[in-house]
Design a protein around this motif. Sequence first.
Motif, PDB file in Angstrom:
ATOM      1  N   ASP A   3      79.484  27.882  24.159  1.00 38.44           N
ATOM      2  CA  ASP A   3      80.025  26.780  23.365  1.00 38.44           C
ATOM      3  C   ASP A   3      79.014  25.655  23.233  1.00 38.44           C
ATOM      4  OD1 ASP A   3      82.381  28.146  23.048  1.00 38.44           O
ATOM      5  OD2 ASP A   3      83.340  27.225  24.789  1.00 38.44           O
ATOM      6  N   GLU A   6      76.334  26.616  20.770  1.00 46.16           N
ATOM      7  CA  GLU A   6      76.849  26.505  19.407  1.00 46.16           C
ATOM      8  C   GLU A   6      76.952  25.045  18.991  1.00 46.16           C
ATOM      9  OE1 GLU A   6      80.482  28.701  19.389  1.00 46.16           O
ATOM     10  OE2 GLU A   6      79.450  30.636  19.353  1.00 46.16           O
ATOM     11  N   GLU A  10      75.188  23.389  15.841  1.00 44.54           N
ATOM     12  CA  GLU A  10      75.966  22.594  14.860  1.00 44.54           C
ATOM     13  C   GLU A  10      75.342  21.213  14.684  1.00 44.54           C
ATOM     14  OE1 GLU A  10      78.614  23.174  12.963  1.00 44.54           O
ATOM     15  OE2 GLU A  10      79.318  25.106  13.699  1.00 44.54           O
ATOM     16  N   VAL A  26      75.339  29.436  12.012  1.00 40.43           N
ATOM     17  CA  VAL A  26      75.200  28.973  13.402  1.00 40.43           C
ATOM     18  C   VAL A  26      74.549  30.074  14.244  1.00 40.43           C
ATOM     19  CG1 VAL A  26      76.464  28.231  15.453  1.00 40.43           C
ATOM     20  CG2 VAL A  26      77.140  27.387  13.208  1.00 40.43           C
TER      21      VAL A  26
END
Length: 135
Positions: A3, A6, A10, A26
Amino acid sequence: MVDSEEAVAEALLKAVGADDHEPEVVGMVLDAMHRAARDALGDARDLALHRNETKIEPHDVRAGDDLNAAAGYSRRPPPARENAIAAATSVNAAPLNLADGHGVRLPSEGNLTTRGYSLEARNDDLESMASRYKS
């Protein structure tokens, strides 16, 4: 951890103004980030192994990046000419060590470099040469 990676991808996309993008982008950005990190650490590992070390030091990563920049493989510009000359001067200031027993052996001073020198063959060489021409 996935996470956070990512989220970094982002944030990177948002920083370059790509607010509206497909979700696959991504993954592509993460792939490019991992590839760049793998290449940088691989170069650093090669430099560390060249120094007969198994541990990668921060200066190995910087040196690998410098080499890639100088070779044109990095988006970072190469170091300024003055910095490169200063680094070369400091490295070249130290004399090279002579290898013991390896390399080309040069004659001593005054031997084979003055007129009037003579070469002498060993007796076994003379006998083998004479036997070849006797018949």
